[in-house]
Design a protein around this motif. Structure first.
Motif, PDB file in Angstrom:
ATOM      1  N   ARG A  26      -4.945   2.497   8.438  1.00 21.62           N
ATOM      2  CA  ARG A  26      -3.977   3.596   8.408  1.00 21.62           C
ATOM      3  C   ARG A  26      -3.098   3.610   9.653  1.00 21.62           C
ATOM      4  NH1 ARG A  26      -6.607   8.868   6.650  1.00 21.62           N
ATOM      5  NH2 ARG A  26      -7.999   8.214   8.285  1.00 21.62           N
ATOM      6  N   ARG A  55       0.812  -1.219   0.000  1.00 23.67           N
ATOM      7  CA  ARG A  55       0.000   0.000   0.000  1.00 23.67           C
ATOM      8  C   ARG A  55       0.845   1.268   0.000  1.00 23.67           C
ATOM      9  NH1 ARG A  55      -3.424  -2.912   3.526  1.00 23.67           N
ATOM     10  NH2 ARG A  55      -2.208  -2.295   5.331  1.00 23.67           N
ATOM     11  N   ARG A  56       1.907   1.260   0.790  1.00 23.76           N
ATOM     12  CA  ARG A  56       2.600   2.519   1.089  1.00 23.76           C
ATOM     13  C   ARG A  56       4.020   2.637   0.552  1.00 23.76           C
ATOM     14  NH1 ARG A  56      -2.084   4.883   2.633  1.00 23.76           N
ATOM     15  NH2 ARG A  56      -3.014   3.827   4.414  1.00 23.76           N
ATOM     16  N   GLN A  83       4.546  11.462   4.178  1.00 24.81           N
ATOM     17  CA  GLN A  83       4.537  11.448   2.710  1.00 24.81           C
ATOM     18  C   GLN A  83       3.957  10.148   2.171  1.00 24.81           C
ATOM     19  OE1 GLN A  83       8.676  12.143   1.846  1.00 24.81           O
ATOM     20  NE2 GLN A  83       8.418  14.360   1.762  1.00 24.81           N
ATOM     21  N   ARG A  84       4.360   9.031   2.806  1.00 21.83           N
ATOM     22  CA  ARG A  84       3.886   7.721   2.333  1.00 21.83           C
ATOM     23  C   ARG A  84       2.382   7.565   2.509  1.00 21.83           C
ATOM     24  NH1 ARG A  84       7.872   4.926  -0.498  1.00 21.83           N
ATOM     25  NH2 ARG A  84       9.844   5.154   0.561  1.00 21.83           N
ATOM     26  N   VAL A  85       1.906   8.026   3.638  1.00 16.98           N
ATOM     27  CA  VAL A  85       0.498   7.816   3.971  1.00 16.98           C
ATOM     28  C   VAL A  85      -0.375   8.943   3.418  1.00 16.98           C
ATOM     29  CG1 VAL A  85      -1.116   7.450   5.896  1.00 16.98           C
ATOM     30  CG2 VAL A  85       1.168   6.478   5.997  1.00 16.98           C
ATOM     31  N   GLY A  86       0.259  10.061   3.123  1.00 20.87           N
ATOM     32  CA  GLY A  86      -0.496  11.161   2.545  1.00 20.87           C
ATOM     33  C   GLY A  86      -1.264  11.977   3.562  1.00 20.87           C
ATOM     34  N   VAL A  87      -0.711  12.050   4.757  1.00 23.03           N
ATOM     35  CA  VAL A  87      -1.331  12.912   5.780  1.00 23.03           C
ATOM     36  C   VAL A  87      -0.266  13.870   6.296  1.00 23.03           C
ATOM     37  CG1 VAL A  87      -3.007  11.152   6.450  1.00 23.03           C
ATOM     38  CG2 VAL A  87      -0.847  11.326   7.694  1.00 23.03           C
ATOM     39  N   SER A  88      -0.686  14.813   7.097  1.00 22.24           N
ATOM     40  CA  SER A  88       0.283  15.784   7.597  1.00 22.24           C
ATOM     41  C   SER A  88       1.172  15.158   8.675  1.00 22.24           C
ATOM     42  CB  SER A  88      -0.448  16.993   8.181  1.00 22.24           C
ATOM     43  OG  SER A  88      -1.166  16.598   9.338  1.00 22.24           O
ATOM     44  N   MET A 138      -9.160  13.376   3.099  1.00 23.03           N
ATOM     45  CA  MET A 138      -9.929  12.209   3.537  1.00 23.03           C
ATOM     46  C   MET A 138      -9.749  11.924   5.019  1.00 23.03           C
ATOM     47  SD  MET A 138      -9.215   9.666   0.358  1.00 23.03           S
ATOM     48  CE  MET A 138     -10.132   8.300   1.036  1.00 23.03           C
ATOM     49  N   LEU A 139      -8.815  12.651   5.626  1.00 17.89           N
ATOM     50  CA  LEU A 139      -8.512  12.349   7.017  1.00 17.89           C
ATOM     51  C   LEU A 139      -9.495  13.027   7.957  1.00 17.89           C
ATOM     52  CD1 LEU A 139      -6.692  10.957   9.051  1.00 17.89           C
ATOM     53  CD2 LEU A 139      -5.316  13.014   9.113  1.00 17.89           C
ATOM     54  N   GLU A 140     -10.457  12.272   8.345  1.00 20.57           N
ATOM     55  CA  GLU A 140     -11.382  12.750   9.365  1.00 20.57           C
ATOM     56  C   GLU A 140     -11.459  11.679  10.435  1.00 20.57           C
ATOM     57  OE1 GLU A 140     -14.605  15.800   7.421  1.00 20.57           O
ATOM     58  OE2 GLU A 140     -15.227  13.848   8.114  1.00 20.57           O
ATOM     59  N   PRO A 164     -10.717   6.533  11.753  1.00 19.44           N
ATOM     60  CA  PRO A 164     -10.982   7.332  10.558  1.00 19.44           C
ATOM     61  C   PRO A 164     -12.431   7.213  10.109  1.00 19.44           C
ATOM     62  CG  PRO A 164      -9.744   5.375   9.999  1.00 19.44           C
ATOM     63  CD  PRO A 164      -9.829   5.401  11.492  1.00 19.44           C
ATOM     64  N   ASP A 190      -0.616   0.834   9.335  1.00 22.60           N
ATOM     65  CA  ASP A 190       0.455   1.188   8.399  1.00 22.60           C
ATOM     66  C   ASP A 190       1.463   2.134   9.049  1.00 22.60           C
ATOM     67  OD1 ASP A 190      -0.683  -0.394   6.497  1.00 22.60           O
ATOM     68  OD2 ASP A 190      -1.580   1.234   5.350  1.00 22.60           O
ATOM     69  N   PRO A 221      -1.400   6.770  -1.518  1.00 26.70           N
ATOM     70  CA  PRO A 221      -1.555   7.685  -0.387  1.00 26.70           C
ATOM     71  C   PRO A 221      -2.982   8.151  -0.202  1.00 26.70           C
ATOM     72  CG  PRO A 221      -0.602   8.824  -2.244  1.00 26.70           C
ATOM     73  CD  PRO A 221      -0.735   7.384  -2.649  1.00 26.70           C
ATOM     74  N   LEU A 222      -3.332   8.328   1.013  1.00 33.26           N
ATOM     75  CA  LEU A 222      -4.614   8.945   1.320  1.00 33.26           C
ATOM     76  C   LEU A 222      -4.379  10.438   1.421  1.00 33.26           C
ATOM     77  CD1 LEU A 222      -5.692   6.493   4.115  1.00 33.26           C
ATOM     78  CD2 LEU A 222      -6.632   6.600   1.829  1.00 33.26           C
ATOM     79  N   SER A 223      -5.318  11.196   0.991  1.00 33.98           N
ATOM     80  CA  SER A 223      -5.129  12.645   1.049  1.00 33.98           C
ATOM     81  C   SER A 223      -5.561  13.166   2.404  1.00 33.98           C
ATOM     82  CB  SER A 223      -5.940  13.320  -0.050  1.00 33.98           C
ATOM     83  OG  SER A 223      -7.312  13.172   0.226  1.00 33.98           O
ATOM     84  N   ASP A 224      -5.016  14.311   2.764  1.00 37.25           N
ATOM     85  CA  ASP A 224      -5.422  14.944   4.017  1.00 37.25           C
ATOM     86  C   ASP A 224      -6.916  15.229   4.020  1.00 37.25           C
ATOM     87  OD1 ASP A 224      -2.499  16.831   4.925  1.00 37.25           O
ATOM     88  OD2 ASP A 224      -3.434  15.126   5.884  1.00 37.25           O
ATOM     89  N   LEU A 244       5.334   1.292   9.359  1.00 40.73           N
ATOM     90  CA  LEU A 244       6.322   2.159   8.690  1.00 40.73           C
ATOM     91  C   LEU A 244       7.296   2.761   9.698  1.00 40.73           C
ATOM     92  CD1 LEU A 244       3.997   3.990   6.129  1.00 40.73           C
ATOM     93  CD2 LEU A 244       5.741   2.298   5.590  1.00 40.73           C
ATOM     94  N   ASN A 298      -0.614  14.874  11.893  1.00 41.57           N
ATOM     95  CA  ASN A 298      -1.568  13.756  11.940  1.00 41.57           C
ATOM     96  C   ASN A 298      -0.881  12.407  12.117  1.00 41.57           C
ATOM     97  OD1 ASN A 298      -4.207  14.773  11.903  1.00 41.57           O
ATOM     98  ND2 ASN A 298      -4.003  15.331   9.744  1.00 41.57           N
TER      99      ASN A 298
END
Lengths: 68, 168
Positions: B120, A30-31, B140-145, A42-44, A51, B123, A37-40, B127, B148
């Motif tokens: 997530r 996945r990573r 960067q890998r997970v795509g969150v800040s 989508m992060l809730e 999530p 992961d 990657p999941l976008s910010d 990681l 976060n």
């Protein structure tokens, strides 16, 4: 706990538990290898920190009006 | 009572595990093979000191292997010709405390606990603690800040505290 996790994951390199290896490989796919990657956006998170999956926004040239 | 084993028996039983560990840590095949030989030399020289009341054969051999790789890392710090597989931090092993946790059963329990986490969070834990990535790279890998990642990691660790029977 962080130290324990580092130690157990290091020991996994030696012992190679099958179930844990599957977890690791799934994460890699996945990573690391494919990178999905999941976008910010989508992060809730809910109150428990889990999530919350949001519906994908419909493509539209007009901004959506908030529900009344 | 643990049955005594000969070096030959230990070689047959553990060679693939030792090899897998070293090759996951050392990129250069020649260096990895050299370390593999060093590990078995140490086992041969020290088997008479092995105490089954302190650790299983597996834990004892893992400790020797980890220390051999650690020594190699240390000596390689100033040698730019040496290729390490990844810049992975090697965890310190307090054999008296954590040695007892180094069992296949503990790994199975960890896997089951990880599978109970949201994908997530699982992961991020893998990681961070298996791949040894920093929080910025995980972000960067997970795509969150970055923030976060830290937040999700702390949540995941709290959950693991409750899911793992051997939290320390």
């Amino acid at each position: 706990m962080e130290k324990l996790l580092s130690l157990l994951f290091d020991y996994q390199r030696f012992e190679g538990d099958e179930l844990l290896q599957k977890c690791i490989e799934a994460t890699q796919e996945r990573r690391v290898f494919q990178g999905v990657p999941l976008s910010d956006d989508m992060l809730e998170l809910n109150a428990a920190g889990d999530p919350v999956v949001r519906r994908k926004r419909e493509e539209s040239e007009f901004p959506q009006k908030p529900n009344d | 009572m643990t049955e005594s084993k000969t070096v030959e028996e230990l070689f047959n039983e553990y060679q693939s595990k030792i090899r897998a560990y070293i090759f996951s840590r050392i990129k250069n095949t020649h260096d990895a093979e050299d370390l593999f030989s060093q590990v078995f030399l140490k086992i041969t020289e020290n088997i008479r000191y092995y105490d089954p009341s302190k650790a299983s054969y597996g834990t004892w051999i893992y400790t020797i292997t980890q220390n051999t790789v650690r020594d190699f890392y240390r000596k390689s710090q100033h040698n730019t010709d040496v290729e390490l597989s990844e810049e992975l931090p090697l965890p310190d092993l307090n054999a008296d405390v954590e040695g007892a946790l180094l069992t296949k059963e503990s790994l199975r329990v960890l896997a089951e606990a990880l599978n109970k986490l949201p994908e997530r969070e699982r992961d991020i834990i893998i990681l961070r603690f298996y791949h040894g990535l920093g929080a910025k790279e995980v972000a960067q890998r997970v795509g969150v800040s970055y923030a976060n990642v830290r937040y999700l990691q702390s949540i995941a660790i709290k959950k693991l505290h409750t899911l793992l029977p051997f939290s320390v």
